[in-house]
Design a protein around this motif. Structure first.
Motif, short mmCIF file in Angstrom:
data_model
loop_
_atom_site.label_atom_id
_atom_site.label_comp_id
_atom_site.label_asym_id
_atom_site.label_seq_id
_atom_site.Cartn_x
_atom_site.Cartn_y
_atom_site.Cartn_z
N ALA A 449 0.91 -0.87 -0.04
CA ALA A 449 -0.11 0.50 0.03
C ALA A 449 0.21 0.97 0.50
O ALA A 449 -0.07 2.52 -0.79
N ARG A 450 1.78 1.03 0.64
CA ARG A 450 2.66 2.53 0.92
C ARG A 450 3.74 2.69 -0.20
O ARG A 450 4.07 3.72 -1.24
N SER A 451 3.81 1.54 -1.61
CA SER A 451 4.40 2.21 -2.42
C SER A 451 3.99 1.97 -3.64
O SER A 451 3.97 2.57 -4.52
N LEU A 452 2.59 2.22 -3.39
CA LEU A 452 1.52 2.85 -4.32
C LEU A 452 0.98 4.09 -3.99
O LEU A 452 1.26 4.81 -3.25
N HIS A 453 0.25 4.90 -4.90
CA HIS A 453 0.48 6.20 -5.10
C HIS A 453 -0.73 6.93 -4.67
O HIS A 453 -1.22 7.78 -4.18
N GLN A 454 -1.96 5.74 -4.31
CA GLN A 454 -2.97 6.31 -3.82
C GLN A 454 -2.76 5.53 -2.46
O GLN A 454 -4.41 5.09 -1.53
N GLY A 455 -1.79 4.81 -1.97
CA GLY A 455 -2.18 3.58 -0.59
C GLY A 455 -2.91 2.83 -0.72
O GLY A 455 -3.11 2.16 -2.08
N ALA A 456 -3.85 1.83 -0.14
CA ALA A 456 -4.87 0.90 0.51
C ALA A 456 -6.06 1.67 -0.84
O ALA A 456 -7.26 0.66 -1.15
N ALA A 457 -5.97 2.67 -0.86
CA ALA A 457 -6.96 3.58 -2.02
C ALA A 457 -7.10 3.01 -2.92
O ALA A 457 -7.62 3.36 -4.12
N THR A 458 -5.94 2.33 -3.64
CA THR A 458 -5.84 2.46 -4.87
C THR A 458 -6.40 1.37 -5.79
O THR A 458 -6.81 0.13 -4.98
N ALA A 459 -6.59 1.09 -6.99
CA ALA A 459 -8.00 0.70 -6.90
C ALA A 459 -6.82 -0.63 -8.78
O ALA A 459 -5.81 -0.39 -8.79
N VAL A 460 -7.32 -1.76 -8.00
CA VAL A 460 -6.99 -2.68 -8.46
C VAL A 460 -8.14 -3.09 -9.47
O VAL A 460 -9.27 -3.54 -8.97
N THR A 461 -7.77 -4.09 -10.44
CA THR A 461 -8.43 -4.72 -11.91
C THR A 461 -8.64 -6.40 -11.66
O THR A 461 -8.25 -6.42 -10.69
N GLU A 462 -9.35 -5.85 -12.75
CA GLU A 462 -9.86 -7.54 -12.66
C GLU A 462 -8.69 -8.67 -12.29
O GLU A 462 -7.51 -8.55 -13.08
N SER A 466 -3.33 -5.94 -12.28
CA SER A 466 -2.46 -4.17 -11.89
C SER A 466 -1.88 -4.13 -11.02
O SER A 466 -0.79 -3.43 -10.78
N LEU A 467 -1.27 -5.55 -10.32
CA LEU A 467 0.10 -5.07 -8.91
C LEU A 467 0.73 -6.59 -10.08
O LEU A 467 0.55 -7.81 -10.55
N SER A 468 1.90 -6.47 -9.18
CA SER A 468 3.49 -7.17 -9.62
C SER A 468 2.69 -8.75 -8.92
O SER A 468 1.57 -8.98 -8.20
N GLY A 469 3.32 -9.81 -9.55
CA GLY A 469 2.80 -11.54 -8.49
C GLY A 469 3.20 -11.30 -6.99
O GLY A 469 1.90 -11.55 -6.62
N GLY A 470 4.02 -10.28 -6.80
CA GLY A 470 4.88 -10.58 -5.04
C GLY A 470 3.16 -8.95 -4.70
O GLY A 470 2.45 -10.21 -3.53
N GLN A 471 3.16 -8.52 -4.95
CA GLN A 471 2.02 -7.62 -4.05
C GLN A 471 1.00 -8.19 -4.61
O GLN A 471 0.26 -8.58 -3.42
#
Length: 564
Positions: A449-462, A466-471
């Motif tokens: 969450a801290r590594s993303l621009h909008q934190g925990a509110a960052t949109a996640v696609t289907e 939109s995230l890496s495998g580890g994320q």
């Protein structure tokens, strides 16, 4: 449970019976509309005989007024009859879609094995729509039949010969149309099977697009889909040719039939057996009959496709679950005591494991098939062939699968994320925001969450693409931990993260699951080192049970499995 003995005919009857009110209303109004259309040439013939031939001005005015009333009724009956028929078709299709989704998502695992997800989607959309359309076809067929009957009665009154030709010729045409629909039904079923398979392949390729690109397998994937798509296209063309032949032959036969009626009427008028107005009525009715007869051609085609689709729907609805539901209630307070008694299923052979409440147990298998069979038993996707699984001393077979899953959460390593926000995914099963926050820290999802621009509110696609495998893996683990299930089964929860993150996850997992039963299927030394003990399964059997350190020291096969 699946419906034993369910057939396509049963599905069709159920679809119609479920909408009998709208079907009846649509049929009634449609029949009135067709009867009104059949009366139009009759009234015109009367107007010609009385108002034109006899010079009766009053008869002419009354005839025109009668035509106005008929057209007003035609407008009303068509509008509301079509609305009732369409409503019956749409609601019937919706009901079938709901039944299919409920069957596939049933707790006892009602999805038919061997069918791709895209195939099931195709059945729940296109096939359900085609079966629903049968309701509209029934409305149209009954209305067309009424038009034929009214035309036949009028023609009999004009001339017994004309009436007999219509009464005898119409059933013959309908019978020929039914025979011609058989090849279409067979080819339509093949077309739908091929199209569903192509949809399933496409869905799988899209889901695994990133992996395909990573290993450079796009050409092979494209070639596979191209082959499947060509087979689907060939089946579609065969069905289209069959439908074109059927429509062409039926229309040709219909045209010959109408021409015969018109010719016979002309000869009768020439001989003086019928009046000029009656000739106009006969020819008008002959032309009108093109409509009902062509509608019967459409009805036959829709029924052929509907029967094929109903058979495919019946196959899904009739699928029996692999885990039969029991009737015993779940213990009011689940302690987390898990016991596998001589479980044999697939590659597993007599697995006997006892896990005490609150214990953290690792499971190591050298064969992925052993892990998959064990996960299937613990998730109760199926019941073991031999032996039993017990929860707090209660055999799982006596419990409903849905009740078991409220106490036992199996989080597999390839779990998908939902479309929404990162926090929304974690909160999906969390009891509180505090529980979700603790789960994110334990899984390392807080760092994501801290590594993303909008934190925990960052949109996640289907599916979390939109995230890496580890994320994606850490967010999925956070979601599983936030559920705070009495028994949590994790499958390789840290395979896509670095060693430092893996160590943090191991420590956080031990802390957040304190006092809760936890089973971890993994070969990760960091995770196994934090467990109370490890069950080592080799060749489908429990080879040893001890702490991770003892097994590394005493068992070369185990050492190779976790340290190589």
């Amino acid at each position: 449970m699946g419906a034993t003995g369910l057939s396509g005919k049963t599905v069709l009857r159920g679809a119609i019976a479920g909408q009998r009110r709208d079907v009846a209303l649509g049929s009634l109004l449609g029949a009135g509309h067709q009867a009104g259309e059949a009366l139009v040439p009759v009234v015109i013939g009367v107007v010609i005989d009385r108002g034109v031939a006899d010079g009766d001005a009053t008869g002419l005015v009354l005839g025109i007024a009668a035509l106005g009333v008929i057209y007003l009724g035609l407008s009303f009956s068509f509008r509301f009859g079509a609305r009732a028929g369409e409503r019956a078709a749409e609601e019937s299709a919706h009901r079938l879609r709901t039944q299919l989704v409920s069957r596939v998502l049933a707790p006892e695992d009602g999805a038919p094995h061997g069918r791709l997800s895209g195939e099931l989607t195709n059945i729940a959309t296109l096939d359900a729509k085609r079966v629903g359309t049968v309701c509209m076809a029934l409305v149209v067929g009954i209305a067309a039949l009424m038009g034929l009957l009214v035309s036949a009665v009028v023609l009999v009154r004009i001339s017994a010969v004309l009436g007999l030709v219509v009464l005898l010729g119409t059933p013959l045409l309908l019978w020929l149309g039914h025979l011609l629909s058989k090849p279409l039904e067979r080819r339509s079923e093949a077309e739908q099977e091929r199209a569903a398979h192509a949809s399933g392949i496409a869905a799988d390729l899209v889901a695994g697009l990133r992996v395909l690109k990573g290993i450079g397998a796009e050409p092979a994937a494209v070639a596979r889909y191209r082959t499947t798509s060509r087979h689907s296209l060939a089946a579609t063309l065969r069905a289209a040719r069959a439908q074109a032949w059927q429509n062409g032959i039926v229309l040709s036969l219909t045209g010959v039939f109408i021409a015969l009626v018109a010719l016979l009427g002309g000869r009768l008028a020439t001989a003086g057996d019928i009046s000029l107005g009656e000739l106009v009525s006969a020819v008008g009715l002959a032309l009108f009959l093109l409509g009902p007869l062509s509608q019967f051609s459409w009805v036959n085609a829709e029924l052929a496709q509907g029967r094929a689709s109903a058979a495919r729907i019946a196959e899904v609805l009739a699928t029996d679950g692999t885990a039969l539901p029991g009737t015993d209630p779940l213990p009011s307070s689940v302690r987390g005591h898990l016991r596998l008694r001589e479980v044999s299923h697939d590659t597993l052979r007599g697995v006997d494991v006892h896990i005490a409440p609150g214990e953290v147990v690792g499971v190591v298998t050298t064969d992925p098939a052993d892990a998959n069979a064990l996960l299937g038993c613990l998730a109760r996707r199926f019941d073991p062939d031999e032996g039993s699984v017990e929860l707090d001393g209660v055999p799982w077979r006596s419990l409903h699968p849905a009740d078991v899953r409220t106490a036992v959460l199996v989080a597999e390593h390839d779990a998908d994320l939902f479309e929404g926000t990162l926090l929304g995914n974690v909160m999906a099963a969390a009891g509180s925001a505090d529980t979700a926050a603790r789960a994110m820290v334990a899984s390392g999802a807080d760092e994501v969450a801290r590594s993303l621009h909008q934190g925990a509110a960052t949109a996640v696609t289907e599916r979390g693409r939109s995230l890496s495998g580890g994320q994606r893996q850490r967010v999925a683990l956070a979601r599983a931990l936030a559920a705070d299930a009495p028994i949590l089964v994790l499958h390789d929860p840290a395979t896509a993260v670095d060693a430092v993150t893996e160590a943090k996850i191991a420590a956080g997992l031990r802390e957040i699951r304190a006092g809760r039963t936890t089973v971890v299927l993994t070969t990760s030394p960091a995770l196994l080192a934090t467990t109370d003990r490890v069950v080592f399964i080799e060749g489908g059997r429990v080879l040893a049970t001890a702490t991770h350190g003892d097994l590394v020291r005493d068992h070369p096969v185990y050492r190779t499995a976790v340290l190589s």
